[in-house]
Scaffold this motif. Structure first.
Motif, PDB file in Angstrom:
ATOM      1  N   LEU A 193       0.845  -1.193   0.000  1.00 17.94           N
ATOM      2  CA  LEU A 193       0.000   0.000   0.000  1.00 17.94           C
ATOM      3  C   LEU A 193       0.877   1.238   0.000  1.00 17.94           C
ATOM      4  CD1 LEU A 193      -2.897   1.247   0.368  1.00 17.94           C
ATOM      5  CD2 LEU A 193      -2.448   1.154   2.841  1.00 17.94           C
ATOM      6  N   ALA A 194       0.636   2.134  -0.940  1.00 17.30           N
ATOM      7  CA  ALA A 194       1.385   3.397  -0.987  1.00 17.30           C
ATOM      8  C   ALA A 194       0.882   4.315   0.110  1.00 17.30           C
ATOM      9  CB  ALA A 194       1.213   4.050  -2.350  1.00 17.30           C
ATOM     10  N   LEU A 195       1.800   4.756   0.980  1.00 18.00           N
ATOM     11  CA  LEU A 195       1.412   5.641   2.071  1.00 18.00           C
ATOM     12  C   LEU A 195       2.636   6.409   2.565  1.00 18.00           C
ATOM     13  CD1 LEU A 195      -0.874   4.662   5.105  1.00 18.00           C
ATOM     14  CD2 LEU A 195       0.709   6.558   5.104  1.00 18.00           C
ATOM     15  N   ASP A 196       2.591   7.715   2.404  1.00 15.80           N
ATOM     16  CA  ASP A 196       3.609   8.617   2.955  1.00 15.80           C
ATOM     17  C   ASP A 196       2.944   9.372   4.090  1.00 15.80           C
ATOM     18  OD1 ASP A 196       5.352  10.671   3.598  1.00 15.80           O
ATOM     19  OD2 ASP A 196       5.775  11.230   1.523  1.00 15.80           O
ATOM     20  N   VAL A 197       3.362   9.110   5.325  1.00 15.04           N
ATOM     21  CA  VAL A 197       2.672   9.684   6.484  1.00 15.04           C
ATOM     22  C   VAL A 197       2.809  11.195   6.571  1.00 15.04           C
ATOM     23  CG1 VAL A 197       2.877   7.536   7.791  1.00 15.04           C
ATOM     24  CG2 VAL A 197       4.599   9.338   8.102  1.00 15.04           C
ATOM     25  N   THR A 198       3.741  11.777   5.808  1.00 16.60           N
ATOM     26  CA  THR A 198       3.916  13.232   5.816  1.00 16.60           C
ATOM     27  C   THR A 198       3.126  13.915   4.703  1.00 16.60           C
ATOM     28  OG1 THR A 198       5.885  13.232   4.396  1.00 16.60           O
ATOM     29  CG2 THR A 198       6.236  12.955   6.765  1.00 16.60           C
ATOM     30  N   ASP A 199       2.370  13.147   3.937  1.00 18.42           N
ATOM     31  CA  ASP A 199       1.609  13.674   2.804  1.00 18.42           C
ATOM     32  C   ASP A 199       0.127  13.389   3.044  1.00 18.42           C
ATOM     33  OD1 ASP A 199       0.219  13.978   0.368  1.00 18.42           O
ATOM     34  OD2 ASP A 199       1.967  13.437  -0.820  1.00 18.42           O
ATOM     35  N   GLN A 200      -0.646  14.434   3.352  1.00 16.24           N
ATOM     36  CA  GLN A 200      -2.047  14.254   3.711  1.00 16.24           C
ATOM     37  C   GLN A 200      -2.847  13.554   2.612  1.00 16.24           C
ATOM     38  OE1 GLN A 200      -3.455  14.534   6.499  1.00 16.24           O
ATOM     39  NE2 GLN A 200      -5.656  14.616   6.094  1.00 16.24           N
TER      40      GLN A 200
END
Length: 228
Positions: free
Chosen positions: A50-57
């Motif tokens: 799963l693509a997920l960057d926690v710093t990108d809302q």
């Protein structure tokens, strides 16, 4: 909550403790979304990258739409820049806070309605012994983890009426890339830490203290700070 048949989202699941958590969740019968900024780096048999960057809302919200069946959120993604507070690069300090504090806050805000809609569940926040112990050489990281500890306690109270339990995991050095320069005999086995964390979720524990260092420091919190 029971791990078997849970639907878990694990941030930072492409390496270190996050990968161990994702692997063990799969082994114990959970459906796992193994999240990472670059999902192609995820190597967890049986998991859904799963693509997920926690710093990108926008990335966080998109991940919540994909993992709409989630019942367990594991906030594991984090960084350490070794920045000091007085003279360290201020952008490094900000980046650490964005990742280690605002990151789990963003994912929790996005996934709490999802978990609630699915009947409730749990959130695990991966913290640190440095939530309580604040050496100057790791001032930025310690400050971000202290803030994340406060966040965890406050969200536990907010989420309880929504049938969502919150567990904090505290541990010192682990045998991962982040602690590569630390002697091996001072590091915990991340597989063991992951097992303790999952047991804590199943038992509904508020905190899991995964090593002797964390247990000792937690017991010492009432001691007066040492004079400079």
């Amino acid at each position: 909550m029971e791990i078997k048949d849970a639907v878990a989202v694990v941030t930072g699941a492409n390496r270190g403790l996050g990968r161990h958590l994702a692997v063990q969740l799969v082994q114990r019968g959970a459906k796992v979304y193994a999240a990472a900024r670059r999902p192609e780096t995820v190597d967890v048999p049986g998991a859904v990258p799963l693509a997920l960057d926690v710093t990108d809302q926008e990335s966080v919200l998109a991940a919540a739409r994909v993992a709409s069946d989630a019942t367990l959120l594991v906030n594991n993604a984090g960084i350490s820049t070794a920045a000091t507070l007085l003279t360290g690069d201020l952008e490094a300090v900000r980046h650490e806070m964005e990742t280690n504090f605002f990151g789990p806050l963003a994912t929790t805000r996005a996934f709490a309605p999802v978990i609630e809609a699915n009947g409730g569940g749990s959130v695990l926040n991966v913290l640190s012994v440095l939530s309580w112990l604040h050496p100057a050489g790791l001032g930025s990281y310690a400050a971000s983890k202290a803030a994340a500890w406060a966040q965890t306690d406050a969200l536990r109270e907010e989420l309880a009426p929504r049938n969502i339990a919150v567990t904090a995991l505290h541990v010192g050095y682990m045998n991962t890339d982040m602690a590569a320069g630390v002697p091996a005999d001072q590091k915990a086995d991340p597989a063991d830490v992951a097992a303790q964390a999952l047991a804590g979720i199943e038992e509904g524990l508020a905190e899991v203290l995964a090593d002797d260092v964390s247990r000792y420091v937690k017991q010492s919190l009432s001691a007066a700070p040492e004079a400079a």
